[in-house]
Write a protein that holds these residues in place. Structure first.
Motif, PDB file in Angstrom:
ATOM      1  N   UNK A   1       0.844  -1.209   0.000  1.00 41.34           N
ATOM      2  CA  UNK A   1       0.000   0.000   0.000  1.00 41.34           C
ATOM      3  C   UNK A   1       0.873   1.250   0.000  1.00 41.34           C
ATOM      4  N   UNK A   2       1.918   1.180   0.804  1.00 41.76           N
ATOM      5  CA  UNK A   2       2.813   2.343   0.944  1.00 41.76           C
ATOM      6  C   UNK A   2       3.518   2.639  -0.384  1.00 41.76           C
ATOM      7  N   UNK A   3       3.933   1.577  -1.073  1.00 44.08           N
ATOM      8  CA  UNK A   3       4.605   1.751  -2.372  1.00 44.08           C
ATOM      9  C   UNK A   3       3.663   2.445  -3.354  1.00 44.08           C
TER      10      UNK A   3
ATOM     11  N   UNK B   1      -7.294  -0.529   4.336  1.00 44.33           N
ATOM     12  CA  UNK B   1      -7.184  -1.973   4.564  1.00 44.33           C
ATOM     13  C   UNK B   1      -8.338  -2.463   5.434  1.00 44.33           C
ATOM     14  N   UNK B   2      -8.721  -1.651   6.403  1.00 41.30           N
ATOM     15  CA  UNK B   2      -9.893  -1.997   7.229  1.00 41.30           C
ATOM     16  C   UNK B   2     -11.147  -2.075   6.379  1.00 41.30           C
TER      17      UNK B   2
ATOM     18  N   UNK C   1      -5.901 -11.217  -1.593  1.00 45.42           N
ATOM     19  CA  UNK C   1      -5.030 -10.481  -2.535  1.00 45.42           C
ATOM     20  C   UNK C   1      -5.870  -9.597  -3.449  1.00 45.42           C
ATOM     21  N   UNK C   2      -6.997 -10.157  -3.846  1.00 47.10           N
ATOM     22  CA  UNK C   2      -7.881  -9.387  -4.725  1.00 47.10           C
ATOM     23  C   UNK C   2      -8.376  -8.144  -3.988  1.00 47.10           C
ATOM     24  N   UNK C   3      -8.714  -8.315  -2.714  1.00 44.75           N
ATOM     25  CA  UNK C   3      -9.193  -7.174  -1.926  1.00 44.75           C
ATOM     26  C   UNK C   3      -8.062  -6.174  -1.690  1.00 44.75           C
ATOM     27  N   UNK C   4      -6.847  -6.716  -1.502  1.00 42.25           N
ATOM     28  CA  UNK C   4      -5.698  -5.818  -1.349  1.00 42.25           C
ATOM     29  C   UNK C   4      -5.483  -5.022  -2.639  1.00 42.25           C
ATOM     30  N   UNK C   5      -5.655  -5.708  -3.769  1.00 37.45           N
ATOM     31  CA  UNK C   5      -5.540  -5.023  -5.067  1.00 37.45           C
ATOM     32  C   UNK C   5      -6.548  -3.891  -5.183  1.00 37.45           C
TER      33      UNK C   5
ATOM     34  N   UNK D   1      -7.909  -2.320  -2.633  1.00 39.76           N
ATOM     35  CA  UNK D   1      -7.480  -1.277  -1.674  1.00 39.76           C
ATOM     36  C   UNK D   1      -6.389  -0.413  -2.301  1.00 39.76           C
ATOM     37  N   UNK D   2      -5.468  -1.049  -3.025  1.00 38.24           N
ATOM     38  CA  UNK D   2      -4.385  -0.278  -3.670  1.00 38.24           C
ATOM     39  C   UNK D   2      -4.929   0.642  -4.752  1.00 38.24           C
TER      40      UNK D   2
END
Lengths: 303, 263
Positions: A97-99, A116-117, A137-141, A143-144
Protein backbone atom coordinates in the motif's frame (compact mmCIF):
# COMPACT_ATOMS: atom_id res chain seq x y z
CA UNK A 1 -26.24 14.59 -19.02
CA UNK A 2 -22.89 14.48 -17.27
CA UNK A 3 -20.79 11.56 -18.37
CA UNK A 4 -17.77 10.86 -16.23
CA UNK A 5 -16.31 8.61 -18.91
CA UNK A 6 -17.02 8.45 -22.63
CA UNK A 7 -15.39 6.49 -25.38
CA UNK A 8 -15.83 7.32 -29.03
CA UNK A 9 -15.13 4.51 -31.49
CA UNK A 10 -12.21 3.31 -29.41
CA UNK A 11 -10.23 0.80 -31.40
CA UNK A 12 -7.16 -1.32 -30.78
CA UNK A 13 -5.66 -3.34 -33.59
CA UNK A 14 -2.94 -5.98 -33.24
CA UNK A 15 -1.80 -6.79 -36.76
CA UNK A 16 -4.95 -7.74 -38.66
CA UNK A 17 -6.98 -8.42 -35.55
CA UNK A 18 -9.25 -5.80 -34.05
CA UNK A 19 -9.01 -6.58 -30.34
CA UNK A 20 -11.34 -3.66 -29.66
CA UNK A 21 -13.42 -2.50 -32.58
CA UNK A 22 -15.04 0.95 -32.51
CA UNK A 23 -16.40 0.72 -28.98
CA UNK A 24 -18.42 3.69 -27.74
CA UNK A 25 -19.72 3.68 -24.20
CA UNK A 26 -21.08 6.41 -21.94
CA UNK A 27 -20.78 6.11 -18.20
CA UNK A 28 -22.61 8.41 -15.83
CA UNK A 29 -21.26 9.51 -12.47
CA UNK A 30 -22.02 7.01 -9.72
CA UNK A 31 -22.90 4.16 -12.08
CA UNK A 32 -21.61 0.64 -11.85
CA UNK A 33 -21.03 -0.23 -15.49
CA UNK A 34 -20.64 -3.93 -16.16
CA UNK A 35 -18.74 -4.91 -19.28
CA UNK A 36 -19.56 -8.48 -20.13
CA UNK A 37 -17.82 -10.64 -22.64
CA UNK A 38 -16.27 -14.03 -23.15
CA UNK A 39 -12.56 -14.59 -22.57
CA UNK A 40 -10.71 -12.84 -25.39
CA UNK A 41 -13.67 -10.60 -26.22
CA UNK A 42 -11.55 -7.45 -25.77
CA UNK A 43 -12.50 -6.40 -22.22
CA UNK A 44 -8.95 -6.24 -20.85
CA UNK A 45 -7.62 -4.44 -23.92
CA UNK A 46 -10.44 -1.92 -23.59
CA UNK A 47 -9.64 -1.36 -19.90
CA UNK A 48 -5.94 -1.07 -20.62
CA UNK A 49 -6.58 1.75 -23.04
CA UNK A 50 -8.66 3.58 -20.45
CA UNK A 51 -5.95 3.04 -17.85
CA UNK A 52 -3.24 4.46 -20.11
CA UNK A 53 -1.41 1.13 -20.41
CA UNK A 54 -2.15 0.78 -24.09
CA UNK A 55 -2.42 3.34 -26.84
CA UNK A 56 -5.61 3.25 -28.94
CA UNK A 57 -5.12 2.59 -32.66
CA UNK A 58 -8.12 4.78 -33.42
CA UNK A 59 -10.88 6.61 -31.62
CA UNK A 60 -10.69 8.56 -28.43
CA UNK A 61 -12.03 8.75 -24.93
CA UNK A 62 -12.58 11.41 -22.34
CA UNK A 63 -12.57 11.45 -18.58
CA UNK A 64 -14.57 14.16 -16.85
CA UNK A 65 -15.19 15.58 -20.32
CA UNK A 66 -11.48 16.01 -21.10
CA UNK A 67 -9.16 13.88 -23.24
CA UNK A 68 -6.68 12.27 -20.80
CA UNK A 69 -3.62 13.47 -22.73
CA UNK A 70 -4.68 17.07 -22.09
CA UNK A 71 -5.10 16.54 -18.40
CA UNK A 72 -2.59 13.96 -17.16
CA UNK A 73 -3.39 14.88 -13.57
CA UNK A 74 -6.84 13.36 -14.07
CA UNK A 75 -5.16 9.99 -14.33
CA UNK A 76 -4.63 10.14 -10.57
CA UNK A 77 -8.40 10.03 -10.24
CA UNK A 78 -8.64 6.60 -11.84
CA UNK A 79 -8.02 3.51 -9.73
CA UNK A 80 -6.98 0.45 -11.68
CA UNK A 81 -7.07 -3.27 -11.13
CA UNK A 82 -6.32 -4.95 -14.45
CA UNK A 83 -6.40 -8.75 -14.57
CA UNK A 84 -4.59 -9.79 -11.37
CA UNK A 85 -3.49 -7.30 -8.71
CA UNK A 86 0.12 -6.12 -9.15
CA UNK A 87 1.56 -6.98 -5.76
CA UNK A 88 5.03 -7.57 -4.39
CA UNK A 89 4.59 -11.01 -2.87
CA UNK A 90 7.57 -10.92 -0.52
CA UNK A 91 6.41 -7.68 1.05
CA UNK A 92 3.67 -7.07 3.58
CA UNK A 93 0.21 -5.78 2.70
CA UNK A 94 0.91 -2.38 4.23
CA UNK A 95 4.24 -2.05 2.43
CA UNK A 96 2.51 -2.71 -0.89
CA UNK A 97 0.00 0.00 0.00
CA UNK A 98 2.81 2.34 0.94
CA UNK A 99 4.60 1.75 -2.37
CA UNK A 100 1.41 2.60 -4.26
CA UNK A 101 0.90 5.70 -2.09
CA UNK A 102 4.46 6.96 -2.59
CA UNK A 103 4.11 6.67 -6.35
CA UNK A 104 1.18 9.06 -6.10
CA UNK A 105 3.07 11.41 -3.80
CA UNK A 106 1.01 10.48 -0.75
CA UNK A 107 2.31 9.80 2.72
CA UNK A 108 -0.66 9.13 4.96
CA UNK A 109 -0.24 5.86 6.85
CA UNK A 110 -3.47 6.35 8.76
CA UNK A 111 -5.46 6.48 5.51
CA UNK A 112 -3.74 3.33 4.24
CA UNK A 113 -4.70 1.44 7.41
CA UNK A 114 -8.24 2.78 7.04
CA UNK A 115 -8.41 1.45 3.48
CA UNK A 116 -7.18 -1.97 4.56
CA UNK A 117 -9.89 -2.00 7.23
CA UNK A 118 -12.47 -1.02 4.63
CA UNK A 119 -11.63 -3.98 2.42
CA UNK A 120 -11.64 -6.36 5.36
CA UNK A 121 -7.89 -6.72 5.76
CA UNK A 122 -7.64 -4.95 9.11
CA UNK A 123 -5.17 -6.73 11.36
CA UNK A 124 -3.37 -8.29 8.39
CA UNK A 125 -1.29 -5.25 7.55
CA UNK A 126 2.02 -6.89 8.35
CA UNK A 127 1.20 -10.21 6.73
CA UNK A 128 3.26 -10.98 3.65
CA UNK A 129 1.25 -11.00 0.42
CA UNK A 130 2.40 -14.54 -0.41
CA UNK A 131 0.60 -15.74 2.73
CA UNK A 132 -2.72 -14.10 1.81
CA UNK A 133 -5.48 -16.08 0.12
CA UNK A 134 -6.48 -15.27 -3.44
CA UNK A 135 -9.58 -13.40 -2.25
CA UNK A 136 -7.50 -11.38 0.20
CA UNK A 137 -5.03 -10.48 -2.54
CA UNK A 138 -7.88 -9.39 -4.73
CA UNK A 139 -9.19 -7.17 -1.93
CA UNK A 140 -5.70 -5.82 -1.35
CA UNK A 141 -5.54 -5.02 -5.07
CA UNK A 142 -8.79 -3.09 -4.76
CA UNK A 143 -7.48 -1.28 -1.67
CA UNK A 144 -4.39 -0.28 -3.67
CA UNK A 145 -6.54 1.03 -6.47
CA UNK A 146 -8.31 3.22 -3.92
CA UNK A 147 -5.13 4.82 -2.58
CA UNK A 148 -5.35 7.87 -4.84
CA UNK A 149 -8.96 8.56 -3.72
CA UNK A 150 -10.22 7.85 -7.26
CA UNK A 151 -13.51 8.96 -8.76
CA UNK A 152 -13.43 6.10 -11.25
CA UNK A 153 -12.45 2.54 -10.57
CA UNK A 154 -11.56 0.15 -13.39
CA UNK A 155 -11.88 -3.43 -12.19
CA UNK A 156 -11.03 -6.03 -14.77
CA UNK A 157 -12.28 -9.51 -13.85
CA UNK A 158 -11.98 -8.92 -10.09
CA UNK A 159 -13.81 -12.15 -9.24
CA UNK A 160 -11.78 -14.36 -11.53
CA UNK A 161 -10.60 -17.50 -9.78
CA UNK A 162 -12.38 -16.77 -6.52
CA UNK A 163 -14.45 -19.26 -4.56
CA UNK A 164 -18.16 -18.48 -3.97
CA UNK A 165 -17.42 -16.87 -0.60
CA UNK A 166 -14.72 -14.72 -2.16
CA UNK A 167 -17.07 -13.65 -4.94
CA UNK A 168 -19.69 -12.56 -2.41
CA UNK A 169 -17.08 -10.58 -0.45
CA UNK A 170 -15.84 -8.74 -3.52
CA UNK A 171 -19.40 -8.03 -4.67
CA UNK A 172 -20.32 -6.56 -1.29
CA UNK A 173 -17.15 -4.51 -1.27
CA UNK A 174 -17.86 -3.06 -4.71
CA UNK A 175 -21.44 -2.19 -3.73
CA UNK A 176 -20.17 -0.50 -0.57
CA UNK A 177 -17.57 1.53 -2.48
CA UNK A 178 -20.18 2.73 -4.90
CA UNK A 179 -22.63 3.74 -2.19
CA UNK A 180 -20.32 5.09 0.51
CA UNK A 181 -17.63 6.71 -1.60
CA UNK A 182 -19.76 7.51 -4.65
CA UNK A 183 -17.14 5.99 -6.93
CA UNK A 184 -18.08 5.29 -10.53
CA UNK A 185 -17.11 1.71 -11.23
CA UNK A 186 -16.39 -0.03 -14.50
CA UNK A 187 -16.24 -3.73 -13.91
CA UNK A 188 -15.68 -6.48 -16.41
CA UNK A 189 -16.52 -10.12 -16.14
CA UNK A 190 -17.53 -13.07 -18.23
CA UNK A 191 -20.08 -14.03 -15.57
CA UNK A 192 -23.27 -12.07 -16.24
CA UNK A 193 -25.03 -13.67 -13.28
CA UNK A 194 -22.57 -12.02 -10.88
CA UNK A 195 -22.54 -8.66 -12.60
CA UNK A 196 -26.33 -8.59 -12.67
CA UNK A 197 -26.32 -8.39 -8.87
CA UNK A 198 -24.39 -5.12 -8.73
CA UNK A 199 -24.24 -3.32 -12.08
CA UNK A 200 -26.66 -0.56 -12.98
CA UNK A 201 -25.78 -0.55 -16.67
CA UNK A 202 -24.28 -3.15 -18.97
CA UNK A 203 -22.33 -3.37 -22.16
CA UNK A 204 -21.85 -6.64 -23.97
CA UNK A 205 -18.62 -6.97 -25.89
CA UNK A 206 -18.02 -9.71 -28.39
CA UNK A 207 -15.14 -10.13 -30.83
CA UNK A 208 -14.03 -6.62 -29.85
CA UNK A 209 -17.38 -5.03 -30.68
CA UNK A 210 -19.94 -3.61 -28.31
CA UNK A 211 -23.00 -5.51 -29.44
CA UNK A 212 -25.51 -4.34 -26.87
CA UNK A 213 -25.89 -1.82 -24.07
CA UNK A 214 -28.76 -1.74 -21.60
CA UNK A 215 -29.79 -0.77 -18.09
CA UNK A 216 -30.44 -3.12 -15.20
CA UNK A 217 -34.20 -2.72 -15.63
CA UNK A 218 -33.93 -3.60 -19.31
CA UNK A 219 -31.91 -6.68 -18.46
CA UNK A 220 -34.53 -7.89 -16.01
CA UNK A 221 -37.17 -7.33 -18.62
CA UNK A 222 -35.25 -9.22 -21.27
CA UNK A 223 -34.72 -12.15 -18.98
CA UNK A 224 -38.17 -12.18 -17.43
CA UNK A 225 -40.93 -14.71 -18.09
CA UNK A 226 -42.69 -14.16 -21.41
CA UNK A 227 -44.91 -15.70 -24.06
CA UNK A 228 -43.12 -16.33 -27.32
CA UNK A 229 -45.47 -16.65 -30.25
CA UNK A 230 -44.73 -17.25 -33.92
CA UNK A 231 -47.73 -16.03 -35.96
CA UNK A 232 -48.24 -16.47 -39.72
CA UNK A 233 -48.50 -12.67 -40.11
CA UNK A 234 -46.48 -10.84 -37.39
CA UNK A 235 -47.49 -7.32 -38.51
CA UNK A 236 -51.20 -8.09 -38.39
CA UNK A 237 -50.71 -9.99 -35.12
CA UNK A 238 -49.23 -6.85 -33.47
CA UNK A 239 -52.39 -4.93 -34.39
CA UNK A 240 -54.51 -7.66 -32.85
CA UNK A 241 -52.43 -7.64 -29.65
CA UNK A 242 -52.86 -3.88 -29.33
CA UNK A 243 -56.58 -4.24 -29.86
CA UNK A 244 -56.49 -6.65 -26.90
CA UNK A 245 -54.75 -3.97 -24.82
CA UNK A 246 -51.34 -5.71 -24.84
CA UNK A 247 -48.61 -3.11 -25.16
CA UNK A 248 -45.56 -4.79 -23.56
CA UNK A 249 -44.38 -6.88 -26.46
CA UNK A 250 -41.43 -7.00 -28.80
CA UNK A 251 -40.92 -8.42 -32.29
CA UNK A 252 -37.72 -10.46 -32.60
CA UNK A 253 -36.20 -11.51 -35.93
CA UNK A 254 -39.32 -10.21 -37.72
CA UNK A 255 -41.17 -13.46 -37.00
CA UNK A 256 -41.37 -14.00 -33.26
CA UNK A 257 -43.38 -11.83 -30.87
CA UNK A 258 -42.34 -11.75 -27.21
CA UNK A 259 -45.18 -10.74 -24.87
CA UNK A 260 -44.24 -9.68 -21.35
CA UNK A 261 -47.71 -9.22 -19.80
CA UNK A 262 -50.84 -11.31 -19.27
CA UNK A 263 -48.74 -14.45 -19.23
CA UNK A 264 -51.70 -16.65 -18.24
CA UNK A 265 -53.80 -15.51 -21.22
CA UNK A 266 -52.00 -17.48 -23.94
CA UNK A 267 -55.22 -19.31 -24.86
CA UNK A 268 -57.14 -16.04 -25.35
CA UNK A 269 -54.31 -14.66 -27.48
CA UNK A 270 -54.31 -17.70 -29.80
CA UNK A 271 -58.13 -17.52 -30.08
CA UNK A 272 -58.09 -13.80 -30.89
CA UNK A 273 -55.41 -14.31 -33.54
CA UNK A 274 -57.44 -17.16 -35.08
CA UNK A 275 -60.54 -14.93 -35.22
CA UNK A 276 -58.45 -12.53 -37.34
CA UNK A 277 -57.31 -15.33 -39.66
CA UNK A 278 -53.80 -15.44 -38.24
CA UNK A 279 -52.35 -18.89 -37.72
CA UNK A 280 -50.28 -19.55 -34.60
CA UNK A 281 -47.32 -21.58 -35.84
CA UNK A 282 -45.87 -22.02 -32.34
CA UNK A 283 -46.40 -20.70 -28.82
CA UNK A 284 -44.43 -21.18 -25.61
CA UNK A 285 -43.95 -19.58 -22.21
CA UNK A 286 -40.24 -18.93 -21.72
CA UNK A 287 -38.12 -17.84 -18.79
CA UNK A 288 -34.53 -17.24 -19.78
CA UNK A 289 -31.70 -17.33 -17.28
CA UNK A 290 -29.24 -14.45 -17.44
CA UNK A 291 -26.46 -16.70 -18.65
CA UNK A 292 -28.73 -18.14 -21.37
CA UNK A 293 -29.58 -14.63 -22.45
CA UNK A 294 -25.89 -13.72 -22.60
CA UNK A 295 -25.08 -16.86 -24.57
CA UNK A 296 -27.97 -16.27 -26.94
CA UNK A 297 -26.76 -12.84 -27.93
CA UNK A 298 -23.05 -13.59 -28.03
CA UNK A 299 -23.63 -16.94 -29.70
CA UNK A 300 -25.83 -15.23 -32.24
CA UNK A 301 -23.14 -12.75 -32.99
CA UNK A 302 -20.47 -15.39 -33.36
CA UNK A 303 -19.03 -15.46 -36.83
CA UNK B 1 9.16 11.86 -11.13
CA UNK B 2 10.45 12.52 -7.62
CA UNK B 3 7.46 10.59 -6.26
CA UNK B 4 8.40 7.63 -8.41
CA UNK B 5 12.04 7.78 -7.28
CA UNK B 6 10.88 7.92 -3.67
CA UNK B 7 8.61 4.93 -4.30
CA UNK B 8 11.40 2.99 -5.99
CA UNK B 9 13.81 3.68 -3.14
CA UNK B 10 11.26 2.50 -0.59
CA UNK B 11 10.75 -0.65 -2.65
CA UNK B 12 14.52 -1.12 -2.85
CA UNK B 13 14.86 -0.72 0.92
CA UNK B 14 12.15 -3.30 1.58
CA UNK B 15 13.38 -5.86 -0.97
CA UNK B 16 15.31 -8.80 0.49
CA UNK B 17 17.40 -9.09 -2.67
CA UNK B 18 18.89 -5.63 -2.08
CA UNK B 19 20.26 -6.63 1.31
CA UNK B 20 21.46 -10.02 0.11
CA UNK B 21 23.39 -8.41 -2.75
CA UNK B 22 24.78 -5.74 -0.40
CA UNK B 23 26.13 -8.52 1.83
CA UNK B 24 27.58 -10.30 -1.22
CA UNK B 25 29.28 -7.03 -2.27
CA UNK B 26 30.86 -6.72 1.18
CA UNK B 27 31.96 -10.36 1.00
CA UNK B 28 33.54 -9.68 -2.40
CA UNK B 29 35.36 -6.67 -0.96
CA UNK B 30 36.71 -8.84 1.87
CA UNK B 31 37.78 -11.53 -0.60
CA UNK B 32 39.41 -9.05 -2.98
CA UNK B 33 41.19 -7.43 -0.07
CA UNK B 34 42.51 -10.80 1.11
CA UNK B 35 43.88 -11.54 -2.35
CA UNK B 36 45.47 -8.09 -2.55
CA UNK B 37 47.03 -8.50 0.87
CA UNK B 38 48.64 -11.71 -0.33
CA UNK B 39 50.02 -9.84 -3.37
CA UNK B 40 51.39 -7.01 -1.23
CA UNK B 41 52.77 -9.09 1.64
CA UNK B 42 54.01 -11.84 -0.69
CA UNK B 43 54.39 -14.35 2.19
CA UNK B 44 55.89 -17.03 -0.06
CA UNK B 45 58.47 -14.74 -1.69
CA UNK B 46 57.15 -15.29 -5.21
CA UNK B 47 57.59 -11.67 -6.22
CA UNK B 48 53.81 -11.21 -6.46
CA UNK B 49 53.95 -7.52 -5.48
CA UNK B 50 56.25 -6.72 -8.38
CA UNK B 51 54.27 -8.80 -10.89
CA UNK B 52 50.97 -7.26 -9.90
CA UNK B 53 52.25 -3.71 -9.48
CA UNK B 54 51.54 -3.73 -5.76
CA UNK B 55 55.01 -2.97 -4.56
CA UNK B 56 55.70 0.22 -2.65
CA UNK B 57 52.98 -0.02 -0.02
CA UNK B 58 49.25 0.46 -0.18
CA UNK B 59 47.41 3.67 -1.01
CA UNK B 60 43.90 4.78 -2.01
CA UNK B 61 44.63 4.41 -5.73
CA UNK B 62 45.40 0.73 -5.30
CA UNK B 63 41.99 0.13 -3.69
CA UNK B 64 40.49 0.83 -7.10
CA UNK B 65 43.02 -1.42 -8.79
CA UNK B 66 41.83 -4.21 -6.52
CA UNK B 67 38.37 -4.01 -8.01
CA UNK B 68 39.44 -3.27 -11.58
CA UNK B 69 41.41 -6.51 -11.59
CA UNK B 70 38.24 -8.57 -11.36
CA UNK B 71 34.66 -8.18 -12.53
CA UNK B 72 33.04 -9.79 -9.49
CA UNK B 73 31.57 -6.51 -8.19
CA UNK B 74 30.26 -5.78 -11.66
CA UNK B 75 28.49 -9.17 -11.68
CA UNK B 76 26.78 -8.31 -8.38
CA UNK B 77 25.72 -4.95 -9.76
CA UNK B 78 24.34 -6.52 -12.93
CA UNK B 79 22.22 -8.94 -10.86
CA UNK B 80 21.03 -6.06 -8.68
CA UNK B 81 20.04 -3.88 -11.65
CA UNK B 82 18.22 -6.72 -13.43
CA UNK B 83 16.29 -7.89 -10.35
CA UNK B 84 15.39 -4.35 -9.28
CA UNK B 85 14.38 -3.25 -12.77
CA UNK B 86 12.30 -6.29 -13.56
CA UNK B 87 10.46 -6.52 -10.22
CA UNK B 88 7.63 -4.15 -11.21
CA UNK B 89 7.10 -5.83 -14.57
CA UNK B 90 7.30 -9.31 -13.10
CA UNK B 91 4.58 -8.84 -10.48
CA UNK B 92 2.45 -6.53 -12.61
CA UNK B 93 2.84 -3.53 -10.33
CA UNK B 94 3.74 -1.35 -13.31
CA UNK B 95 0.10 -1.69 -14.42
CA UNK B 96 -0.99 0.08 -11.23
CA UNK B 97 1.12 3.13 -11.85
CA UNK B 98 2.07 3.44 -15.49
CA UNK B 99 -1.09 5.34 -16.38
CA UNK B 100 -0.46 8.07 -13.82
CA UNK B 101 2.04 9.91 -15.97
CA UNK B 102 1.54 11.17 -19.47
CA UNK B 103 5.15 10.43 -20.35
CA UNK B 104 5.91 6.81 -19.68
CA UNK B 105 9.61 7.41 -20.31
CA UNK B 106 9.74 9.37 -17.07
CA UNK B 107 8.94 6.18 -15.20
CA UNK B 108 11.81 4.43 -16.99
CA UNK B 109 14.19 7.25 -16.18
CA UNK B 110 13.11 7.37 -12.55
CA UNK B 111 13.58 3.61 -12.28
CA UNK B 112 17.08 3.82 -13.70
CA UNK B 113 17.97 6.75 -11.46
CA UNK B 114 16.74 4.78 -8.47
CA UNK B 115 18.74 1.76 -9.61
CA UNK B 116 21.79 4.02 -9.87
CA UNK B 117 21.28 5.15 -6.27
CA UNK B 118 21.31 1.47 -5.32
CA UNK B 119 24.39 0.85 -7.48
CA UNK B 120 26.13 3.81 -5.84
CA UNK B 121 25.26 2.52 -2.37
CA UNK B 122 26.51 -1.01 -3.11
CA UNK B 123 29.62 0.38 -4.77
CA UNK B 124 30.29 2.67 -1.78
CA UNK B 125 29.79 -0.25 0.58
CA UNK B 126 32.24 -2.43 -1.32
CA UNK B 127 34.90 0.28 -1.75
CA UNK B 128 34.36 1.47 1.82
CA UNK B 129 34.86 -2.06 3.15
CA UNK B 130 37.97 -2.53 1.01
CA UNK B 131 39.45 0.82 2.06
CA UNK B 132 38.56 0.23 5.71
CA UNK B 133 40.26 -3.17 5.68
CA UNK B 134 43.30 -1.62 3.96
CA UNK B 135 43.59 1.07 6.65
CA UNK B 136 43.31 -1.52 9.43
CA UNK B 137 45.36 -4.40 8.07
CA UNK B 138 47.93 -2.94 5.66
CA UNK B 139 51.26 -2.12 7.26
CA UNK B 140 52.02 0.96 5.20
CA UNK B 141 48.75 2.52 4.09
CA UNK B 142 48.83 6.10 2.82
CA UNK B 143 46.27 8.34 1.17
CA UNK B 144 48.50 8.84 -1.91
CA UNK B 145 47.56 11.14 -4.77
CA UNK B 146 43.94 11.95 -3.90
CA UNK B 147 43.38 14.02 -7.10
CA UNK B 148 44.35 11.08 -9.29
CA UNK B 149 42.25 8.82 -7.04
CA UNK B 150 39.20 11.09 -7.43
CA UNK B 151 39.67 11.22 -11.21
CA UNK B 152 39.95 7.47 -11.57
CA UNK B 153 37.05 6.90 -9.20
CA UNK B 154 34.84 9.13 -11.36
CA UNK B 155 35.79 7.18 -14.47
CA UNK B 156 35.05 3.88 -12.74
CA UNK B 157 31.71 5.30 -11.58
CA UNK B 158 30.88 6.39 -15.12
CA UNK B 159 31.54 2.84 -16.27
CA UNK B 160 29.30 1.40 -13.57
CA UNK B 161 26.58 3.82 -14.71
CA UNK B 162 27.10 2.79 -18.35
CA UNK B 163 27.07 -0.92 -17.49
CA UNK B 164 23.93 -0.37 -15.39
CA UNK B 165 22.25 1.38 -18.32
CA UNK B 166 23.13 -1.55 -20.61
CA UNK B 167 21.81 -4.14 -18.10
CA UNK B 168 18.75 -1.94 -17.66
CA UNK B 169 18.23 -1.83 -21.40
CA UNK B 170 18.35 -5.63 -21.75
CA UNK B 171 15.87 -6.08 -18.90
CA UNK B 172 13.50 -3.47 -20.31
CA UNK B 173 13.76 -4.88 -23.83
CA UNK B 174 13.24 -8.53 -22.89
CA UNK B 175 10.80 -7.80 -20.06
CA UNK B 176 12.20 -10.67 -18.00
CA UNK B 177 14.94 -11.34 -15.47
CA UNK B 178 16.38 -14.12 -17.60
CA UNK B 179 16.39 -11.90 -20.69
CA UNK B 180 18.24 -9.24 -18.73
CA UNK B 181 20.61 -11.51 -16.85
CA UNK B 182 21.90 -13.67 -19.70
CA UNK B 183 23.40 -10.86 -21.84
CA UNK B 184 24.50 -8.99 -18.71
CA UNK B 185 26.37 -12.00 -17.39
CA UNK B 186 27.86 -12.70 -20.80
CA UNK B 187 29.38 -9.22 -20.62
CA UNK B 188 30.49 -9.21 -16.98
CA UNK B 189 31.93 -12.72 -16.94
CA UNK B 190 34.09 -11.95 -19.98
CA UNK B 191 32.43 -14.35 -22.42
CA UNK B 192 31.67 -11.51 -24.81
CA UNK B 193 35.30 -10.36 -24.65
CA UNK B 194 36.30 -13.68 -26.27
CA UNK B 195 34.23 -12.68 -29.29
CA UNK B 196 35.63 -9.15 -29.34
CA UNK B 197 39.15 -10.56 -29.18
CA UNK B 198 38.31 -12.64 -32.22
CA UNK B 199 37.12 -9.48 -33.96
CA UNK B 200 40.42 -7.83 -32.96
CA UNK B 201 42.36 -10.65 -34.57
CA UNK B 202 40.32 -10.27 -37.73
CA UNK B 203 40.88 -6.52 -37.79
CA UNK B 204 44.62 -6.97 -37.28
CA UNK B 205 44.76 -9.43 -40.16
CA UNK B 206 42.80 -7.14 -42.44
CA UNK B 207 44.33 -3.76 -41.62
CA UNK B 208 47.83 -4.63 -40.26
CA UNK B 209 48.35 -2.89 -36.91
CA UNK B 210 45.30 -0.61 -36.97
CA UNK B 211 45.28 2.33 -34.56
CA UNK B 212 42.03 1.18 -32.98
CA UNK B 213 40.65 -2.31 -32.51
CA UNK B 214 36.96 -3.31 -32.34
CA UNK B 215 37.28 -4.20 -28.65
CA UNK B 216 38.25 -0.59 -27.92
CA UNK B 217 34.66 0.37 -28.68
CA UNK B 218 32.94 -2.37 -26.71
CA UNK B 219 32.05 -1.36 -23.19
CA UNK B 220 33.91 -4.21 -21.48
CA UNK B 221 36.91 -3.61 -23.74
CA UNK B 222 37.01 0.06 -22.79
CA UNK B 223 36.58 -0.88 -19.11
CA UNK B 224 39.57 -3.20 -19.33
CA UNK B 225 41.65 -0.25 -20.53
CA UNK B 226 40.91 1.77 -17.37
CA UNK B 227 43.97 1.85 -15.14
CA UNK B 228 45.91 4.33 -13.02
CA UNK B 229 48.66 4.30 -15.66
CA UNK B 230 46.46 4.89 -18.71
CA UNK B 231 47.43 7.73 -21.03
CA UNK B 232 45.22 10.81 -21.44
CA UNK B 233 44.27 9.66 -24.95
CA UNK B 234 43.13 6.29 -23.65
CA UNK B 235 41.23 7.93 -20.78
CA UNK B 236 39.43 10.23 -23.24
CA UNK B 237 38.52 7.33 -25.50
CA UNK B 238 37.16 5.15 -22.69
CA UNK B 239 35.21 8.03 -21.16
CA UNK B 240 33.57 8.84 -24.50
CA UNK B 241 32.81 5.15 -25.10
CA UNK B 242 31.20 4.77 -21.66
CA UNK B 243 29.20 7.99 -22.08
CA UNK B 244 27.90 6.90 -25.50
CA UNK B 245 26.81 3.49 -24.17
CA UNK B 246 25.13 5.17 -21.20
CA UNK B 247 23.17 7.66 -23.29
CA UNK B 248 22.20 5.21 -26.05
CA UNK B 249 21.13 2.38 -23.69
CA UNK B 250 19.12 4.70 -21.48
CA UNK B 251 17.62 6.57 -24.44
CA UNK B 252 16.54 3.33 -26.12
CA UNK B 253 15.02 2.04 -22.87
CA UNK B 254 12.97 5.23 -22.45
CA UNK B 255 11.93 5.21 -26.11
CA UNK B 256 10.77 1.60 -25.91
CA UNK B 257 8.77 2.22 -22.76
CA UNK B 258 7.13 5.29 -24.23
CA UNK B 259 6.14 3.56 -27.45
CA UNK B 260 5.04 0.13 -26.39
CA UNK B 261 1.95 -1.05 -24.57
CA UNK B 262 1.99 -2.70 -21.20
CA UNK B 263 0.84 -6.26 -21.79
Amino acid sequence: MEYILETDNLTKRYGNINAVDHVSIHVKRGEIYGLIGRNGAGKTTFFKMLAGLSKPTAGQFSIFGEPPENTPKLRDRIGVLIESPGLFYTMSAINNMKIQALSLGMNDDEYLHELLNDVGLGGMEKMKVKKLSMGMRQRLGIAMSLVGRPDILLLDEPINGLDPQGIVEIRELIERLSKERNITILISSHILEELSKIATRYGIIHNGQLIDEFTHQELLKRCSERIEIRPSDPTKACTVLEQMGITEYKVVDQSVIQIFERLTDSGDIVLELAKNNIKTLSIAVKNEALEDYFLSITGGAKK
Amino acid sequence: MLNLIQMNLYRMKKAVSTWVLAIVAVAIAVLDFSIMKIYVDDPFGWGLAEITGMEGGMDMMKTITGFLRGTDLLIVLSIFVVIFTNAEQKCGFDKNIIGITKHKWKQTLSRWLSAMIGVTAIMALAYGTFTGLSVIFMNSFSAGDMVAYGKLMLIVYLFYAAFSAVFFFFTTAFKSSAGGLVPSLLITTGVLSLITKLLDLGAERLFHNPKYLPSDFFLEGAYAAVSPDASNGTILRVVVTAAVYLVVALGLSMFMQQKRDVR
